[in-house]
Design an enzyme around this catalytic site. Structure first.
Site, PDB file in Angstrom:
ATOM      1  N   LYS A 135       0.923  -1.129  -0.111  1.00  0.00           N
ATOM      2  CA  LYS A 135       0.008  -0.046   0.019  1.00  0.00           C
ATOM      3  C   LYS A 135       0.895   1.170   0.046  1.00  0.00           C
ATOM      4  O   LYS A 135       1.934   1.272   0.644  1.00  0.00           O
ATOM      5  CB  LYS A 135      -0.974  -0.055   1.345  1.00  0.00           C
ATOM      6  CG  LYS A 135      -1.942   0.821   1.273  1.00  0.00           C
ATOM      7  CD  LYS A 135      -3.259   0.250   0.741  1.00  0.00           C
ATOM      8  CE  LYS A 135      -4.551   0.949   0.085  1.00  0.00           C
ATOM      9  NZ  LYS A 135      -5.762   0.407   0.035  1.00  0.00           N
ATOM     10  N   ASP A 175      -6.865   4.361  -4.612  1.00  0.00           N
ATOM     11  CA  ASP A 175      -7.612   4.295  -3.160  1.00  0.00           C
ATOM     12  C   ASP A 175      -8.346   5.569  -3.016  1.00  0.00           C
ATOM     13  O   ASP A 175      -8.468   6.617  -4.010  1.00  0.00           O
ATOM     14  CB  ASP A 175      -6.680   3.888  -2.145  1.00  0.00           C
ATOM     15  CG  ASP A 175      -7.209   3.462  -0.886  1.00  0.00           C
ATOM     16  OD1 ASP A 175      -7.830   2.284  -0.855  1.00  0.00           O
ATOM     17  OD2 ASP A 175      -7.320   4.287   0.176  1.00  0.00           O
TER      18      ASP A 175
HETATM   19  P1  NDP Z   1     -12.755   8.025  -2.727  1.00  0.00           P
HETATM   20  O1  NDP Z   1     -11.693   8.950  -2.578  1.00  0.00           O
HETATM   21  O2  NDP Z   1     -13.439   7.779  -4.215  1.00  0.00           O
HETATM   22  O3  NDP Z   1     -14.078   8.439  -1.950  1.00  0.00           O
HETATM   23  C1  NDP Z   1     -13.756   8.345  -0.601  1.00  0.00           C
HETATM   24  C2  NDP Z   1     -15.169   8.913   0.162  1.00  0.00           C
HETATM   25  O4  NDP Z   1     -15.104   8.597   1.666  1.00  0.00           O
HETATM   26  C3  NDP Z   1     -15.576  10.172   0.045  1.00  0.00           C
HETATM   27  O5  NDP Z   1     -17.047  10.347  -0.129  1.00  0.00           O
HETATM   28  C4  NDP Z   1     -14.906  11.175   1.052  1.00  0.00           C
HETATM   29  O6  NDP Z   1     -15.467  12.150   1.431  1.00  0.00           O
HETATM   30  C5  NDP Z   1     -14.956  10.075   2.222  1.00  0.00           C
HETATM   31  N1  NDP Z   1     -14.008  10.202   3.327  1.00  0.00           N
HETATM   32  C6  NDP Z   1     -12.790   9.759   3.219  1.00  0.00           C
HETATM   33  N2  NDP Z   1     -12.093  10.120   4.368  1.00  0.00           N
HETATM   34  C7  NDP Z   1     -13.235  10.511   5.133  1.00  0.00           C
HETATM   35  C8  NDP Z   1     -13.196  10.682   6.477  1.00  0.00           C
HETATM   36  N3  NDP Z   1     -11.881  10.910   7.216  1.00  0.00           N
HETATM   37  N4  NDP Z   1     -14.333  11.197   7.312  1.00  0.00           N
HETATM   38  C9  NDP Z   1     -15.506  11.094   6.344  1.00  0.00           C
HETATM   39  N5  NDP Z   1     -15.728  10.718   5.132  1.00  0.00           N
HETATM   40  C10 NDP Z   1     -14.501  10.536   4.574  1.00  0.00           C
HETATM   41  O7  NDP Z   1     -12.262   6.497  -2.175  1.00  0.00           O
HETATM   42  P2  NDP Z   1     -12.643   5.103  -2.160  1.00  0.00           P
HETATM   43  O8  NDP Z   1     -14.214   5.029  -2.610  1.00  0.00           O
HETATM   44  O9  NDP Z   1     -11.871   4.443  -3.370  1.00  0.00           O
HETATM   45  O10 NDP Z   1     -12.418   4.303  -1.049  1.00  0.00           O
HETATM   46  C11 NDP Z   1     -13.183   4.401   0.170  1.00  0.00           C
HETATM   47  C12 NDP Z   1     -12.638   3.060   1.146  1.00  0.00           C
HETATM   48  O11 NDP Z   1     -12.773   1.824   0.314  1.00  0.00           O
HETATM   49  C13 NDP Z   1     -11.212   3.240   1.577  1.00  0.00           C
HETATM   50  O12 NDP Z   1     -11.355   2.822   2.858  1.00  0.00           O
HETATM   51  C14 NDP Z   1     -10.591   2.345   0.790  1.00  0.00           C
HETATM   52  O13 NDP Z   1      -9.352   1.836   1.547  1.00  0.00           O
HETATM   53  C15 NDP Z   1     -11.405   1.328   0.527  1.00  0.00           C
HETATM   54  N6  NDP Z   1     -11.131   0.550  -0.652  1.00  0.00           N
HETATM   55  C16 NDP Z   1     -11.170   1.228  -2.053  1.00  0.00           C
HETATM   56  C17 NDP Z   1     -10.930   0.455  -3.045  1.00  0.00           C
HETATM   57  C18 NDP Z   1     -10.872   0.974  -4.345  1.00  0.00           C
HETATM   58  O14 NDP Z   1     -11.108   0.154  -5.482  1.00  0.00           O
HETATM   59  N7  NDP Z   1     -11.106   2.251  -4.629  1.00  0.00           N
HETATM   60  C19 NDP Z   1     -10.637  -1.089  -2.792  1.00  0.00           C
HETATM   61  C20 NDP Z   1     -10.777  -1.774  -1.427  1.00  0.00           C
HETATM   62  C21 NDP Z   1     -10.916  -0.783  -0.536  1.00  0.00           C
HETATM   63  P3  NDP Z   1     -14.734  13.634   0.988  1.00  0.00           P
HETATM   64  O15 NDP Z   1     -15.242  13.635  -0.801  1.00  0.00           O
HETATM   65  O16 NDP Z   1     -15.190  14.531   1.742  1.00  0.00           O
HETATM   66  O17 NDP Z   1     -13.227  13.423   1.142  1.00  0.00           O
END
Ligand code: NDP
Length: 456
Positions: A135, A175
């Protein structure tokens, strides 16, 4: 009694082990939490398998192969020089090259990336594909930055990282904060520096080696895992009310799949708060949110201004809603024990984790004690990396598979992961401990490969 019950002696070994991990990694609380969550399933499993203890397999797994940390300098649009810190944690490559996403968020630290790389090792093993765990990321905040600033940052980041990655060495993906735009900038810079067009990153655009359904795979997979769990328990997603956190890649495609399966999505969120829609977030509202977040890069509150049935709740998480199912799809530790208590009192029946480690350990225990179906992230969100693995295969063979083939592979991979959790996690009373099942199934393959290599 569960086949992986804990005895007093096992508990003692576990505590000693965790204390050692804490001592060697001071202050890295997220890393301690992830290791503890896995170790509490593995120690009972290996209690009668002394070879794993003799070979110090758990100690070796909790020590990354290497942690690379580097300076990332870039110039903002006003000509100011900015400095961020970049990382790549290469945790374990026993069963394949390192594989795992890159996160750009101000909360990124070495501890967060070590926890994610550790988890990734077990998740990748669960997919059945030959991928090790890694990662990376940086404490860079892409929010409010112009496209040119993001491009310069990505170019600077990869100008150091390129020497540590490769199609047979380490293959990063996206991510939090890293989507198609950032992957494009990073791949472009890698190609420019090395003069090689290879599958060194996944999540690429379709024009330059990306795979169909990679964008949707994590969210869809999270819901496939949910549906498999529900069906195993004689239930289904159809007609269920679902709270989802986040409004990024994972959250929005999880919402899409819930809607397709007949469920009603009532919440989405971002770091500013959540929206609640009593009528349900349908495909039209969801399309608006996807455009808002990926193209306009706006805040979720704007969706509530657009649709009268949506209410925005500033600064809050969506866990006070009365729902059957919860899909946490934003970030780590977003469901506390208090949140779990509230959800349980509102009649919760299932949780499938799209985000990595979104549920605090005591909240997991509360869910399990209440008999809620609980799918941990390393199983529930493995669909994304599984399709990334398929992107690697397509790149190596220089072919592209059809959407239909990939949909079938994603769905069968999630069914296999579900069945492995049942195989390793089902107790004699028929109840499935999906957390223990996922941990043990993921561990067994990696540990046996490590044993085969001797002391390396
Ligand atoms: P994105 O950046 O596309 O979206 C993240 C979302 O979560 C946004 O809506 C963001 O809000 C919100 N967010 C992030 N940090 C916080 C926080 N501290 N408090 C509240 N809301 C928060 O990321 P992903 O959808 O790709 O990833 C989301 C999760 O899924 C993570 O844990 C990631 O590790 C996991 N994941 C992702 C994969 C992938 O293929 N993308 C694969 C496996 C796991 P804002 O827009 O305000 O920042």
């Amino acid at each position: 009694m569960s086949r992986i019950a804990t005895t007093e002696k096992t508990q003692e070994y576990l505590e000693r082990y965790i204390n050692g991990v804490k001592k060697r990694n001071p202050g890295e609380t997220e890393f301690h939490q992830a290791v503890y969550e896995v170790a509490q399933s593995i120690f009972p499993y290996i209690a009668d398998k002394p070879h794993y203890h003799e070979q110090q397999i758990m100690e070796r797994l909790a020590e990354p192969d290497r942690v690379i940390s580097f300076r990332v300098c870039w110039a903002d649009d006003n000509g100011n020089i900015r400095v961020n810190r970049g990382y790549r944690v290469q945790n374990n490559n026993a069963i394949g090259p390192y594989k795992g996403g890159i996160r750009f968020h101000p909360s990124v630290t070495q501890s967060v990336l070590k926890f994610l790389a550790f988890e990734q090792t077990f998740k990748n093993s669960l997919t059945g594909l030959p991928m090790g765990g890694g990662k990376g990321g940086a404490d860079f905040n892409p929010k409010g930055k112009s496209d040119s600033e993001v491009m310069r940052f990505c170019q600077s980041f990869i100008t150091e990282l390129y020497r540590h990655i490769g199609e047979d060495t380490d293959i990063p993906a996206g991510d939090i904060g890293v989507g198609a735009r950032e992957i494009g900038y990073m791949f472009g810079q890698y190609k420019r520096i090395t003069n090689r067009f290879v599958g060194v990153l996944t999540g690429k655009g379709l024009e330059f080696g990306g795979s169909l359904i990679r964008t949707e795979a994590t969210g869809y997979g999270t819901v496939y895992m949910l549906e498999n769990m529900m069906q195993h328990a004689g239930n289904s997603v159809d007609g269920k009310t679902v709270a989802i956190s986040g409004s990024g890649n994972v959250a929005t495609y999880a919402a899409e799949k819930v809607i397709q399966l007949g469920g009603k999505v009532v919440t989405l969120s971002d770091s500013s708060g959540f929206v609640y829609d009593s009528e349900g977030i349908d495909t039209e509202k969801l399309a608006y949110v996807i455009d808002l977040k990926t193209v306009k890069r706006g805040r979720i509150s704007v969706a509530a201004e657009e649709f009268p049935s949506m209410e925005f709740h500033e600064g809050k998480r969506p866990w006070a809603a009365s729902v059957d199912v919860v899909l946490p799809c934003a970030t780590q530790n977003e469901i506390s024990t208090d949140d779990a208590t509230k959800l349980l009192s509102n009649g919760l029946i299932a949780v499938s984790e799209g985000a990595n480690m979104p549920t605090e350990i005591d909240a997991i225990k509360a869910f399990q004690a209440a008999g809620v179906l609980y799918a941990p992230s390393k199983a529930a969100n493995a669909g994304g990396v599984a399709v990334s693995g398929l992107e690697m295969s397509q790149n190596s063979a220089r072919i592209s598979w059809s959407e239909d083939e990939l949909q079938k592979l994603l769905s069968s991979t999630m069914k296999d992961i579900h069945d492995k959790c049942v195989q390793y996690g089902q107790g004699e009373n028929g109840k499935v401990d999906y957390l223990a099942g996922a941990n043990v199934a993921g561990f067994a393959k990696v540990a046996d490969a490590m044993m085969a290599y001797g002391v390396v």
